[in-house]
Design an enzyme around this catalytic site. Structure first.
Site, short mmCIF file in Angstrom:
data_model
loop_
_atom_site.label_atom_id
_atom_site.label_comp_id
_atom_site.label_asym_id
_atom_site.label_seq_id
_atom_site.Cartn_x
_atom_site.Cartn_y
_atom_site.Cartn_z
N GLU A 96 -4.10 -0.70 -5.56
CA GLU A 96 -4.13 -1.90 -4.71
C GLU A 96 -5.56 -2.37 -4.48
OE1 GLU A 96 -1.61 -1.63 -1.24
OE2 GLU A 96 -2.84 -3.07 -0.14
N ASP B 135 -0.72 16.93 -2.69
CA ASP B 135 0.68 16.48 -2.65
C ASP B 135 0.81 15.38 -1.59
OD1 ASP B 135 3.40 16.15 -2.28
OD2 ASP B 135 3.86 18.29 -2.30
N HIS C 50 -7.92 -10.19 0.09
CA HIS C 50 -7.02 -9.82 -1.01
C HIS C 50 -7.14 -10.79 -2.16
CE1 HIS C 50 -3.67 -6.93 0.34
NE2 HIS C 50 -4.82 -6.55 0.82
N LYS D 286 1.53 2.36 7.22
CA LYS D 286 1.37 2.22 5.76
C LYS D 286 -0.09 1.92 5.43
CE LYS D 286 1.53 0.01 1.57
NZ LYS D 286 0.51 -0.81 0.91
C1 MEV Z 1 -1.23 -3.50 3.02
O1 MEV Z 1 -1.21 -2.60 1.95
C2 MEV Z 1 -1.46 -2.78 4.34
C3 MEV Z 1 -1.34 -3.64 5.60
O2 MEV Z 1 -0.08 -4.29 5.61
C4 MEV Z 1 -1.49 -2.74 6.80
C5 MEV Z 1 -1.21 -3.41 8.13
O3 MEV Z 1 -0.44 -4.37 8.18
O4 MEV Z 1 -1.75 -2.90 9.13
C6 MEV Z 1 -2.39 -4.73 5.62
#
Ligand code: MEV
Length: 431
Positions: free
Chosen positions: A81, A281, A379, A265
């Site tokens: 990413e 892992d 991004h 995430k």
């Molecule tokens: C994208 O890979 C991760 C985000 O969605 C994390 C977040 O929303 O805090 C930008």
């Protein structure tokens, strides 16, 4: 040590590699492990898993500016990413301005579970097991003399009574096992299997599943940071606006599982990338992280952000971190070995503490962007480069094409191909 002056993103790939080799004192063979032909060989892969048909590559980037417990480290990250490595480096630099990350970790204690069934009186069996705890711990200490010599081994036996609609009441024995610098799955699972006859004899029950728990909540890693208020402002955003926006974003994740999943995430973007780079892992750590995030019975944020009385922004992150620096892929994979050397970590706890810092930095980067300019701006610039490459741009066309796509706010492959075709036409006319 890398210096402020040497920014990786301003260097060419060969310059960056030379800088990393020098900063981490890597041999030619060690730096070669970051190249396709010097990394994992097909033969090694064939011994690692089954039915091997090939290898699969991912980019390995190196985050800078991570000061963890006063030590500056380069952090290898394997991820597909865009933005993640840049964001980690950028936030690490911001945190550095406040003294860096303060990290800590528990002793490397894993939990092994043994499910005990067919007990006439579970409560009484539990009492019998606990009465024989010393005997069980002594027997467990016989299993792995090397681990004992290294300072690890059994630490405790805990018995839990569980009530299940399907099975009625049954017991679960937890073996708390210090695995030192290993991730520990093999050591724990072996110890559980070897203890089985004795536990069955003492309890009068039948040992069913024997397996480690990925909710490694006796092996937590914690990272904290403080960012001076004055360092937070950028472009049209005042320092207070950025700080308060971050706090509002955190409050959202704290209150709502839908948001918390995405927030966490973002944390795992950083954590998984280091886990992959070091041959650890990542599924185990993912499982532990999300189970820990739900430990209160309500899934919530793994991090916490708040404002200090003087206005500074503070954050902390705590999660289970079952990682190793010996054994498994960490030992076999040449690139993982080089990654560990680049980080300069000497044991599993230093690795865990650094990884927690990366998770916190990644979280800060995400919520800072979301709370201010939005996530797409950063991004898009990187995405535009990928689109340019996918559209067939030559090496010297990638940057100008990405810049044009970003300026037009149309980062699409069809538009990229159109621009390339126009350029080709113009070049033909110029000849
Ligand atoms: C994208 O890979 C991760 C985000 O969605 C994390 C977040 O929303 O805090 C930008």
């Amino acid at each position: 040590m890398p210096t402020e002056a040497k920014k990786f993103y301003e260097m060419s790939l060969p310059e960056r590699r030379a800088e990393v080799q020098q900063a981490a004192a890597l041999s030619d063979a060690e730096i070669a492990a970051l190249q396709p032909q010097g990394g994992l060989s097909l033969e090694q892969a064939n011994r690692m898993i089954e039915n091997v048909a090939g290898l699969y590559s991912l980019p390995l980037g190196i985050a800078q500016h991570f000061v963890v417990n006063g030590v500056e480290r380069l952090v290898p990250m394997v991820i597909e990413e865009p933005s993640v490595v840049a964001a980690a480096s950028y936030m690490a630099r911001l945190v550095k301005s406040g003294g860096g990350f303060t990290s800590s970790s528990d002793e490397p204690r894993m939990i092994g579970q043994m499910q005990l069934l067919d007990l006439a009186d579970p409560a009484e069996a539990a009492a019998r097991i606990l009465a024989q705890k010393d005997r069980l711990l002594a027997a467990a200490a016989e299993i792995d003399p090397l681990l004992i010599r290294l300072g690890g081994g059994p630490r405790d036996i805990v018995v839990r009574e569980l009530h299940s609609a399907a099975l009625g009441t049954f017991l679960v024995l937890h073996l708390i096992y210090d695995v030192r610098d290993a991730m520990g799955a093999n050591a724990v699972n072996t110890a559980l299997e070897r203890l089985t006859p004795l536990v069955e004899a003492i309890s009068g029950g039948r040992a069913h599943l024997r397996i480690l728990s990925n909710l490694a909540d006796q092996r937590l890693a914690k990272a904290a940071c403080r960012i001076p208020l004055a360092a937070l402002g950028f472009r049209e955003f005042s320092a207070e606006q950025v700080r308060d926006g971050i706090l509002e974003a955190w409050a959202f994740a704290e209150a709502d599982p839908y948001r918390a999943a995405t927030h966490n995430k973002g944390i795992m973007n950083g954590i998984d990338a280091v886990l992959l780079a070091t041959g650890n892992d990542w599924r185990a750590v993912e499982a532990g992280a999300h189970a820990y995030a739900a430990r209160s019975g309500r899934y919530t944020s793994l991090s916490r952000w708040w404002a200090e009385a003087n206005g500074d922004l503070c954050g902390e992150l705590e999660l289970p971190m079952a990682v190793g620096t010996v054994g498994g892929a960490t030992r076999v994979h040449p690139t993982a070995q080089t990654a560990l050397k680049i980080m300069g970590v000497h044991n599993a706890r230093e690795l865990a503490e650094t990884i927690a810092a990366v998770g916190l930095a990644q979280n800060l980067a995400a919520i800072r962007a979301l709370a201010t300019e939005g996530i797409q701006r950063g991004h898009m610039a990187l995405h535009a480069r990928q689109v340019a490459i996918a559209a067939g741009a030559a090496e010297d066309q990638i940057e100008p094409l990405a810049a044009q796509l970003t300026a037009e706010k149309t980062v699409r492959i069809d538009r990229a191909q159109e621009i390339l075709a126009q350029w080709k036409l113009q070049a033909g006319e110029d000849d």
